[in-house]
Enzyme design. Sequence first.
Site, short mmCIF file in Angstrom:
data_model
loop_
_atom_site.label_atom_id
_atom_site.label_comp_id
_atom_site.label_asym_id
_atom_site.label_seq_id
_atom_site.Cartn_x
_atom_site.Cartn_y
_atom_site.Cartn_z
N GLY A 152 23.91 42.22 37.34
CA GLY A 152 22.99 42.09 38.92
C GLY A 152 23.18 43.21 39.65
O GLY A 152 24.29 43.70 39.04
N ARG A 153 23.43 42.84 40.72
CA ARG A 153 23.92 43.48 42.50
C ARG A 153 25.88 43.48 41.58
O ARG A 153 26.74 44.63 41.38
CB ARG A 153 23.77 42.42 43.11
N ILE A 154 26.46 42.29 41.13
CA ILE A 154 27.77 42.23 40.90
C ILE A 154 27.99 43.02 39.78
O ILE A 154 28.82 43.76 39.14
CB ILE A 154 28.15 40.95 41.37
N ARG A 182 18.08 38.31 31.46
CA ARG A 182 16.86 38.15 30.28
C ARG A 182 15.42 38.76 30.51
O ARG A 182 15.46 39.09 29.69
CB ARG A 182 16.49 36.61 31.29
N ARG A 232 29.81 31.38 37.88
CA ARG A 232 29.83 29.94 38.30
C ARG A 232 30.45 29.22 36.77
O ARG A 232 30.60 29.62 36.00
CB ARG A 232 28.33 28.95 38.25
N ASP A 257 37.66 31.94 37.09
CA ASP A 257 38.38 32.09 38.96
C ASP A 257 36.93 31.19 38.98
O ASP A 257 37.15 30.82 40.73
CB ASP A 257 37.55 33.93 40.13
N GLU A 287 34.95 22.20 40.47
CA GLU A 287 35.89 22.91 41.67
C GLU A 287 36.14 21.49 42.91
O GLU A 287 35.23 21.25 43.15
CB GLU A 287 35.07 23.67 42.19
N HIS A 312 38.71 30.02 42.89
CA HIS A 312 37.48 30.75 43.28
C HIS A 312 37.84 31.63 44.16
O HIS A 312 37.90 31.97 45.78
CB HIS A 312 36.66 29.95 43.66
P1 NAP Z 1 22.09 38.59 41.31
O1 NAP Z 1 21.90 39.92 42.19
O2 NAP Z 1 21.36 37.86 41.96
O3 NAP Z 1 22.24 38.99 39.58
C1 NAP Z 1 22.16 37.67 38.58
C2 NAP Z 1 21.81 39.01 37.01
O4 NAP Z 1 22.08 37.32 35.89
C3 NAP Z 1 20.65 38.83 37.33
O5 NAP Z 1 20.55 40.75 36.82
C4 NAP Z 1 20.49 37.93 36.69
O6 NAP Z 1 19.18 38.91 36.12
C5 NAP Z 1 20.77 37.93 35.53
N1 NAP Z 1 20.40 35.80 34.75
C6 NAP Z 1 20.47 34.84 35.83
N2 NAP Z 1 19.66 33.59 34.61
C7 NAP Z 1 20.15 34.61 33.53
C8 NAP Z 1 20.36 33.67 32.60
N3 NAP Z 1 19.34 32.32 32.55
N4 NAP Z 1 20.48 34.27 31.16
C9 NAP Z 1 20.73 35.79 30.86
N5 NAP Z 1 20.73 36.59 32.54
C10 NAP Z 1 20.56 35.67 33.79
O7 NAP Z 1 23.45 37.86 41.90
P2 NAP Z 1 24.69 38.30 42.15
O8 NAP Z 1 24.19 38.72 43.93
O9 NAP Z 1 25.42 40.01 41.17
O10 NAP Z 1 25.73 37.12 41.65
C11 NAP Z 1 25.71 36.71 40.83
C12 NAP Z 1 26.66 35.74 40.72
O11 NAP Z 1 27.39 35.69 40.84
C13 NAP Z 1 26.00 34.59 42.09
O12 NAP Z 1 25.08 33.82 41.84
C14 NAP Z 1 27.54 33.92 42.16
O13 NAP Z 1 27.11 32.70 41.23
C15 NAP Z 1 28.58 34.39 41.66
N6 NAP Z 1 29.57 34.58 42.41
C16 NAP Z 1 30.59 34.63 42.85
C17 NAP Z 1 31.74 34.54 43.70
C18 NAP Z 1 32.87 34.64 43.22
O14 NAP Z 1 33.84 34.31 44.95
N7 NAP Z 1 33.14 33.72 42.07
C19 NAP Z 1 30.88 35.71 44.82
C20 NAP Z 1 30.01 35.40 44.60
C21 NAP Z 1 29.33 35.59 43.08
P3 NAP Z 1 17.58 38.30 34.52
O15 NAP Z 1 16.82 37.55 36.13
O16 NAP Z 1 15.88 39.28 34.29
O17 NAP Z 1 18.15 36.99 33.46
C1 8YV Z 2 32.10 32.00 48.03
C2 8YV Z 2 30.64 32.40 46.00
O1 8YV Z 2 32.95 32.11 47.90
O2 8YV Z 2 28.61 34.08 47.09
C3 8YV Z 2 29.02 32.81 46.02
O3 8YV Z 2 28.41 33.04 45.52
O4 8YV Z 2 30.64 31.56 44.61
C4 8YV Z 2 31.54 32.93 46.72
O5 8YV Z 2 31.32 33.84 47.24
C5 8YV Z 2 31.02 30.78 48.08
O6 8YV Z 2 30.03 30.57 48.33
C6 8YV Z 2 31.81 29.69 49.26
O7 8YV Z 2 31.36 28.88 49.54
#
Ligand code: NAP
Ligand code: 8YV
Length: 325
Positions: free
Chosen positions: A156-158, A178, A235, A259, A264, A282
């Site tokens: 996705g975006r990240i 997917r 996650r 991370d 958590e 995290h």
């Molecule tokens: P996004 O743009 O919605 O990207 C999510 C990607 O995951 C999409 O390409 C989606 O494609 C795919 N996906 C979703 N469900 C799926 C499944 N069941 N099987 C396979 N692929 C699947 O979101 P984003 O902005 O990149 O953020 C992604 C995630 O990063 C967040 O939801 C969050 O959990 C995590 N995050 C963590 C941190 C941190 O601090 N560690 C910070 C920010 C975000 P399809 O719908 O085509 O499957």
């Molecule tokens: C934050 C994240 O730490 O954006 C998310 O999905 O996991 C992190 O950027 C978290 O959401 C803060 O509660």
Amino acid sequence: MSAPTSEITILVPGGLHPHAVERVGERFRLVRIDRADPALIDAALAAEVRGAAVSSPVNAAFVDALPKLEIVASFGVGYDHVDAAHCAKRGVVVTNTPDVLTEEVADTALGLLINTVRELPKAEAWLRDGKWAGEGNYPLTAATLRGRSVGIFGMGRIGQAIARRIEAFGLPVSYHNRRKVEGVPYTYHASLKEMAAAVDTLISVAPGGTSTEKAVNSDILAALGPDGVFINVGRGSTVDEPALVKALSDGTIHAAGLDVFADEPRVPDALLALPNVCLLPHVGSATIHTRQAMADRVADNLVSWFTEGTAISPVPETAEIARRR
Ligand code: NAP
Ligand code: 8YV
């Protein structure tokens, strides 16, 4: 004419970034409670709350306790802590904070990957412990980024921001979603297992929720193989943690960098005890700059909703509600 926003009550259950609290308080009537618990909502509050700004879990019972609720503005791009499906049924818009954190989280993912493969935190500890002078050079690392092939779970975006960085490191990228993403130059795998077997470095940045629950299990780790490196910035719920501990302990994979965790801020002792895992609390988006931008997005979604009738970043489950208003 619509009422001034200062007469609109926004509820903040539990903790929230101070800048978001400040911005919401400047524009709205802000009410804080300890947590999103229906027992803390009396009749007077229930009759007036039209919006909520949250950073912690929001379940169906809490949404149902607020009959005038129109919008839940959540802090973070991942919104697995909010029952968005129930909000959609109730006609409540849920917003998140995408884009403003994308590059920061991708930076963290690459830092964690390098730390894991090249053992930089352990090498620094070697120096600080006086071992460089006392015992000699830090041992050469068994793993290298050179020659690796990277698979991204969640393009996705990240995921795409991570992929751009991996490309700059000169490594091939493939991905599993997917659905195939149009316009990206990377190899698509329709199954996570097929991708894990084709690469030696798996980076997960997939969202939490039922569709990804424990998706990275013993089968996936076995497919990744003994040179395998697993990085998770998505996650913790997407990983079968006991299976990961076993795979790291018995050589099924080489190392992991995490991370995010299933429960958590509790991190299993079994993970803490392993030498071949790099652990972060995290911190993917955790800079003053990016958290401030996320806090602004929370407030901007509320302001936009109550002044323009549109949300800036509604989550897909409630995008239609946001459009219909
Ligand atoms: P996004 O743009 O919605 O990207 C999510 C990607 O995951 C999409 O390409 C989606 O494609 C795919 N996906 C979703 N469900 C799926 C499944 N069941 N099987 C396979 N692929 C699947 O979101 P984003 O902005 O990149 O953020 C992604 C995630 O990063 C967040 O939801 C969050 O959990 C995590 N995050 C963590 C941190 C941190 O601090 N560690 C910070 C920010 C975000 P399809 O719908 O085509 O499957
Ligand atoms: C934050 C994240 O730490 O954006 C998310 O999905 O996991 C992190 O950027 C978290 O959401 C803060 O509660």
